[in-house]
Design an enzyme around this catalytic site. Structure first.
Site, PDB file in Angstrom:
ATOM      1  N   HIS A 135     -19.994  -6.135  -5.762  1.00 30.75           N
ATOM      2  CA  HIS A 135     -20.090  -6.822  -4.469  1.00 30.75           C
ATOM      3  C   HIS A 135     -18.872  -6.683  -3.591  1.00 30.75           C
ATOM      4  O   HIS A 135     -18.857  -7.209  -2.478  1.00 30.75           O
ATOM      5  CB  HIS A 135     -20.324  -8.320  -4.679  1.00 30.75           C
ATOM      6  CG  HIS A 135     -21.742  -8.651  -4.975  1.00 30.75           C
ATOM      7  ND1 HIS A 135     -22.641  -8.944  -3.990  1.00 30.75           N
ATOM      8  CD2 HIS A 135     -22.428  -8.690  -6.136  1.00 30.75           C
ATOM      9  CE1 HIS A 135     -23.823  -9.183  -4.526  1.00 30.75           C
ATOM     10  NE2 HIS A 135     -23.718  -9.036  -5.835  1.00 30.75           N
ATOM     11  N   LYS A 185     -20.182 -17.989   8.795  1.00 30.00           N
ATOM     12  CA  LYS A 185     -19.992 -17.315   7.502  1.00 30.00           C
ATOM     13  C   LYS A 185     -18.765 -17.937   6.855  1.00 30.00           C
ATOM     14  O   LYS A 185     -18.082 -18.734   7.483  1.00 30.00           O
ATOM     15  CB  LYS A 185     -19.786 -15.812   7.711  1.00 30.00           C
ATOM     16  CG  LYS A 185     -18.764 -15.490   8.810  1.00 30.00           C
ATOM     17  CD  LYS A 185     -18.609 -14.000   9.076  1.00 30.00           C
ATOM     18  CE  LYS A 185     -19.755 -13.350   9.807  1.00 30.00           C
ATOM     19  NZ  LYS A 185     -20.560 -12.489   8.973  1.00 30.00           N
ATOM     20  N   ARG A 186     -18.464 -17.606   5.606  1.00 28.28           N
ATOM     21  CA  ARG A 186     -17.236 -18.109   5.010  1.00 28.28           C
ATOM     22  C   ARG A 186     -16.025 -17.729   5.852  1.00 28.28           C
ATOM     23  O   ARG A 186     -16.027 -16.685   6.506  1.00 28.28           O
ATOM     24  CB  ARG A 186     -17.067 -17.568   3.586  1.00 28.28           C
ATOM     25  CG  ARG A 186     -17.874 -18.306   2.563  1.00 28.28           C
ATOM     26  CD  ARG A 186     -17.565 -19.785   2.538  1.00 28.28           C
ATOM     27  NE  ARG A 186     -16.317 -20.049   1.844  1.00 28.28           N
ATOM     28  CZ  ARG A 186     -16.210 -20.516   0.620  1.00 28.28           C
ATOM     29  NH1 ARG A 186     -17.294 -20.817  -0.069  1.00 28.28           N
ATOM     30  NH2 ARG A 186     -15.036 -20.713   0.060  1.00 28.28           N
ATOM     31  N   LYS A 227     -12.935 -11.324   7.711  1.00 31.04           N
ATOM     32  CA  LYS A 227     -14.094 -11.553   8.577  1.00 31.04           C
ATOM     33  C   LYS A 227     -13.674 -11.797  10.031  1.00 31.04           C
ATOM     34  O   LYS A 227     -14.489 -11.785  10.938  1.00 31.04           O
ATOM     35  CB  LYS A 227     -14.929 -12.725   8.057  1.00 31.04           C
ATOM     36  CG  LYS A 227     -15.629 -12.426   6.715  1.00 31.04           C
ATOM     37  CD  LYS A 227     -16.433 -13.630   6.243  1.00 31.04           C
ATOM     38  CE  LYS A 227     -17.063 -13.430   4.878  1.00 31.04           C
ATOM     39  NZ  LYS A 227     -18.398 -12.810   4.926  1.00 31.04           N
ATOM     40  N   THR A 268     -25.205 -10.392   4.877  1.00 32.81           N
ATOM     41  CA  THR A 268     -26.642 -10.684   4.971  1.00 32.81           C
ATOM     42  C   THR A 268     -26.901 -11.597   6.165  1.00 32.81           C
ATOM     43  O   THR A 268     -28.010 -11.643   6.683  1.00 32.81           O
ATOM     44  CB  THR A 268     -27.168 -11.372   3.689  1.00 32.81           C
ATOM     45  OG1 THR A 268     -26.296 -12.452   3.352  1.00 32.81           O
ATOM     46  CG2 THR A 268     -27.259 -10.393   2.540  1.00 32.81           C
ATOM     47  N   LYS A 302     -30.161 -11.967   9.001  1.00 36.12           N
ATOM     48  CA  LYS A 302     -30.866 -13.192   9.408  1.00 36.12           C
ATOM     49  C   LYS A 302     -30.896 -13.293  10.934  1.00 36.12           C
ATOM     50  O   LYS A 302     -31.897 -13.681  11.515  1.00 36.12           O
ATOM     51  CB  LYS A 302     -30.170 -14.425   8.834  1.00 36.12           C
ATOM     52  CG  LYS A 302     -30.087 -14.470   7.323  1.00 36.12           C
ATOM     53  CD  LYS A 302     -29.099 -15.559   6.862  1.00 36.12           C
ATOM     54  CE  LYS A 302     -28.702 -15.370   5.412  1.00 36.12           C
ATOM     55  NZ  LYS A 302     -27.515 -16.174   5.048  1.00 36.12           N
TER      56      LYS A 302
HETATM   57  C1  LIG Z   1     -26.357 -15.854   4.556  1.00 32.93           C
HETATM   58  C2  LIG Z   1     -25.324 -16.849   4.240  1.00 32.93           C
HETATM   59  C3  LIG Z   1     -24.015 -16.439   3.987  1.00 32.93           C
HETATM   60  C4  LIG Z   1     -23.578 -14.989   4.073  1.00 32.93           C
HETATM   61  O1  LIG Z   1     -23.207 -14.712   5.409  1.00 32.93           O
HETATM   62  P1  LIG Z   1     -22.383 -13.397   5.790  1.00 32.93           P
HETATM   63  O2  LIG Z   1     -22.360 -13.448   7.281  1.00 32.93           O
HETATM   64  O3  LIG Z   1     -23.173 -12.238   5.277  1.00 32.93           O
HETATM   65  O4  LIG Z   1     -21.050 -13.512   5.177  1.00 32.93           O
HETATM   66  C5  LIG Z   1     -23.069 -17.400   3.698  1.00 32.93           C
HETATM   67  N1  LIG Z   1     -23.382 -18.708   3.645  1.00 32.93           N
HETATM   68  C6  LIG Z   1     -24.635 -19.136   3.905  1.00 32.93           C
HETATM   69  C7  LIG Z   1     -24.917 -20.594   3.844  1.00 32.93           C
HETATM   70  C8  LIG Z   1     -25.645 -18.233   4.206  1.00 32.93           C
HETATM   71  O5  LIG Z   1     -26.889 -18.669   4.435  1.00 32.93           O
END
Ligand SMILES: *Cc1c(COP(=O)(O)O)cnc(C)c1O
Length: 810
Positions: free
Chosen positions: A355, A543-544, A549, A651, A655
């Protein structure tokens, strides 16, 4: 079984009477929620038993997905949707004067994951069940999930998340299926029939008790299993009291030390803290899971030579990599199988997903820690390593450096990625770029040794949660436009492309987005007490929080825009709302200071009348799956701006596109594949390429200080960090970020990409002015998003890695 609205009403009334002794008209929302959950579990139970029996009867190959995190999100509506009674249930509740969304609010989100990795595992479970693949999750039932985030004066505060407080209606405790996991102690060997046998003595036993949760497939009567283990003391408290000679404090200390194993999820997705406990967690999950698998396999009455034809074990990153020595241990020590045969079986059963290429996130364990805590496992790893190094010495006799790099144990450390590669039949990355970097750079030596093991499986998301549940308006419009085939075959969404210039359809798309933005604005008004303009651009980064990022770059860009407006009050821009959501690991100080920085500029800008109606900033607390489901459908812009080469896939990006947001992105992870699907006129791309970034890392040549001195706009916003311009940002907080950018040469190229980023933002502004163009782009994104469903990803895991059957839809 046909479940009608009337049946739901009657069953629910019965549940309330049996469970709470209340009439429906006296029941509280929580009682109705819990009873409904119970009822749904009843409805799923038949399928659960049936699915399990049919797997046993036909001896179908079973897939076990091991993951230290499962970030499932709320399950009430997801289960109803997949059973196929969401509509009936909504109606039933409404006739009983309850609202399903009010009930769902009472469901705690099980935050058993940090972010992308755990959410991927959850999407995969949904897809495996929906494709009728016999695939199950295996993990830990943490008593406390990821912390709940609150902001106090702009600082992140962490509050323990007691998600089990009111009970968890979806799980079933299975004490009869519990197993013992052994820690510490000493390994003796005895001779038995002339053979060496290893016996583990004086170990500390821990009881792993499974809690099973049904994973319902989408309208296909498959119900798979998510098995999460909880750590308990073996035997009764009474036995323990005798063993401790009634020393009450000793008894409790021991009990707590055992229960600590499944007490808390590590709130850090890139490095390990509380080392020993984390190591215990990993082995606990793996040993319990593998023991259950072997026990179930033995019931089939097949020889172990057929193990890998009947079982695929997948490890989600390296945290479950002890699956390899644990399966070896059971085969050798308990099933009396020879090393060579055991190795064949193990290697051909296990597959591994990598990952990350962040080197600080590659997992290693001090050898002494492994050997003390897991003495037999360590012996087995040593033997795997000895044999592997023999092969390497034959292949590369004069290259000790290379052998050291590839060894599983080197410099008194156990390297989990190396163990995972050597002990598995497949190694995959999670996006094309990521898999290429693994082959050509990070894992180059291994790729040259085992080219056949390496492959790519681009991540995906389940359209059931991220479109059908999260965006009802859009779901209905799609149904009315192209029918419902897309729900089972999401690539059918591509047919929406034909409607990209259809005025009526475009108008509907705009209306739905507007409605979602109004809903989000209402949530933000409630939570943050900030009033938003739904006609402004909703520009979202959720995101985190991590330096790579680059939420910092976003914050600095807003600060630059603020200066521009102050300089030129007539600046012709579209009003913009910047929305953030992000948790920082509690010990990650830079990340926490970036949160404080963004909150501080939000305060400053939101309260400045000079920019009123032009920009607003909202940082939402406690980003989670639940929050994501209400934010993402209301987004116009999806910010995916990681330093190229650093985000393995992402991911979140998928979305957003599925919900019609336009991606503003670097050429990183799956962004590149999104670009390829939508075409470069339907996405906004900027910044360094991964090759440029990797070349800078390798050969140097980047000076952030030079850029800082050369570009006065960059200098202006960087200086703002330390000159008191931002009232609520302290000197220390600002200086920490300043040092990261200037003193330590800006590891993630924030300043290098800054100008290109500003230009890309200007392009967004320009595109948004042309409503028709923007809507067309949104439609093309939705239409192309079928390529990124986890159904597609899982199909390719099943065919390419697991060799698992996929069921018919029925
Ligand atoms: C999808 C998701 C992530 C991953 O987000 P990235 O933008 O790909 O880092 C992290 N936390 C939650 C709650 C998510 O639904």
């Amino acid at each position: 079984m046909i479940i009608t609205k009337e049946k739901i009403k009657n069953d629910l009334k019965d549940k309330l009477i049996n469970h709470y002794a209340v009439d429906i008209n006296e029941a509280t929302n929580f009682q109705v929620y819990f009873s409904l959950g119970n009822l749904i579990r009843d409805y799923a139970s038949r399928g659960w038993i049936y699915t399990n029996n049919s797997y046993v009867k036909y001896k179908e190959k079973q897939v076990y997905y091991f993951s230290i995190e499962f970030l499932m999100g709320k399950m009430l509506k997801a289960n109803l949707l997949n059973i196929g009674i969401l509509k009936e249930c909504k109606e039933a509740l409404s006739e009983l004067e309850f609202d399903i969304d009010d009930l769902e609010k009472l469901e705690p989100e099980p935050g058993l994951g940090n972010g992308g990795l755990g959410r991927l595992a959850a999407c995969f479970l949904d897809s495996m069940a929906s494709l009728a693949i016999p695939g199950h999750g295996c993990g830990i039932r943490y008593r406390y999930g990821l912390f709940e985030q609150r902001f106090i004066d702009g600082h992140q505060m962490e509050v323990p998340e007691n998600w089990l407080k009111e009970g968890n209606v979806w799980e079933i405790r299975k004490p009869d299926k519990a197993v013992i996991v052994k820690f510490r102690g000493k390994i003796d060997w005895i001779k038995e029939d002339g053979e060496l046998k290893f016996v583990h003595k004086n170990y500390e036993p821990v009881l792993a008790v499974p809690y099973d949760t049904p994973i319902v497939g989408y309208e296909n009567s498959t119900v798979n299993n998510l098995r999460l283990f909880s750590a308990e003391i073996p035997g009764s408290e009474y036995d323990l009291a005798s063993a401790c000679h009634g020393d009450y404090k000793k008894i409790l200390d021991y009990k707590y030390s055992v229960e600590a194993i499944s007490q808390v999820l590590y709130p850090d997705d890139s490095s390990d803290e509380g080392k020993i406990l984390r190591l215990k967690q990993e082995y606990f999950m793996v040993s319990a899971g593998i023991q259950s698998i072997v026990r179930k396999f033995k019931k089939l009455g097949l020889p172990f030579s057929e193990f890998s034809e009947k079982i695929a074990i997948h490890i989600n990153d390296t945290h479950p990599a002890f699956c390899i020595p644990e399966l070896m241990r059971i085969l050798i020590d308990e099933e009396n199988i020879s090393w060579d045969k055991a190795w064949e079986i193990t290697k051909s059963s296990i597959s591994y997903t990598n990952h990350t290429i962040l080197s600080e996130a590659l997992e290693v364990w001090p050898s002494h820690m492994v050997s003390e805590l897991l003495p037999r496992i360590y012996m087995i790893i040593e033997e795997i390593n000895r044999r592997f190094c023999n092969v390497l010495m034959r292949l590369y006799p004069h290259n000790q450096e290379k052998i050291n790099k590839m060894a599983i144990i080197a410099d008194s450390k156990v390297k989990m990625a190396n163990l995972s590669i050597v002990g598995s039949q497949s190694v995959n990355g999670v996006a094309k770029l990521h898999s290429e970097i693994l082959k050509n750079k990070e894992l180059k030596d291994f790729y040259e040794l085992y080219p056949e093991k390496f492959n790519n499986k681009t991540n995906g998301i389940t359209h059931r949660r991220w479109l059908m549940l999260a965006n009802e308006g859009l779901t209905n419009l799609i149904d009315d436009t192209i029918g419902t085939v897309w729900k089972r075959v999401p690539t059918d969404l591509i047919r929406l492309r034909e409607y990209r210039n259809n005025p009526a359809f475009c108008e509907e798309i705009r209306k739905i987005k507007r409605g979602n933005k109004e809903k989000l604005a209402k949530i933000i008004l409630d939570k943050n007490n900030i009033k938003l303009d739904p006609s402004s651009i909703f520009d979202v980064q959720v995101k985190r929080l991590h330096a790579y990022k680059r939420q910092l770059m976003n914050g600095l860009q807003i600060l630059d825009l603020y200066h521009s407006i102050l300089e030129n009050p007539n600046l012709d821009i579209q009003p913009r709302t910047f929305i953030f959501g992000a948790k920082a690991a509690p010990s990650y100080y830079l990340a926490k200071n970036i949160i404080k920085f963004i909150n501080s500029i939000a305060d400053m800008i939101n309260s400045d009348p000079r920019v009123k109606g032009m920009i607003k900033i909202v940082f939402m607390e406690n980003y989670s799956v639940t929050l994501a489901q209400s934010i993402i459908p209301g987004a116009d812009v999806s910010q995916q701006i990681s330093t190229a080469s650093k985000e393995a896939s992402g991911t979140g990006n998928m979305k957003f596109m599925m919900n019609g947001a336009i991606t503003l992105a670097t050429l990183d992870g799956a962004n590149i594949e999104i670009l390829n699907e939508v075409g470069d006129e339907n996405i906004v791309i900027f910044g360094l390429t991964s090759k440029e970034v990797l070349d800078y890392y390798e050969h140097g040549g980047y000076s952030s200080r030079e850029i800082y001195h050369r570009n006065h706009r960059i200098k202006r916003v960087v200086d703002d960090l330390i000159n008191g311009f931002i009232p609520k940002l302290s000197q220390d907080e600002g200086m920490d970020i300043y040092n990261h950018l200037i003193t330590y040469n800006d590891e993630y190229f924030v300043l290098k990409d800054f100008e290109a980023y500003i230009k890309a933002q200007e392009k967004i502004d320009m595109l948004y002015k042309d409503k028709d163009k923007w809507t067309e782009m949104a439609i093309i994104n939705i239409a192309s998003s079928g390529q990124f469903t986890s159904d597609k990803t899982i199909t390719s895991y099943a065919n390419g890695i697991w060799n698992a059957r996929m069921g018919e839809h029925f």
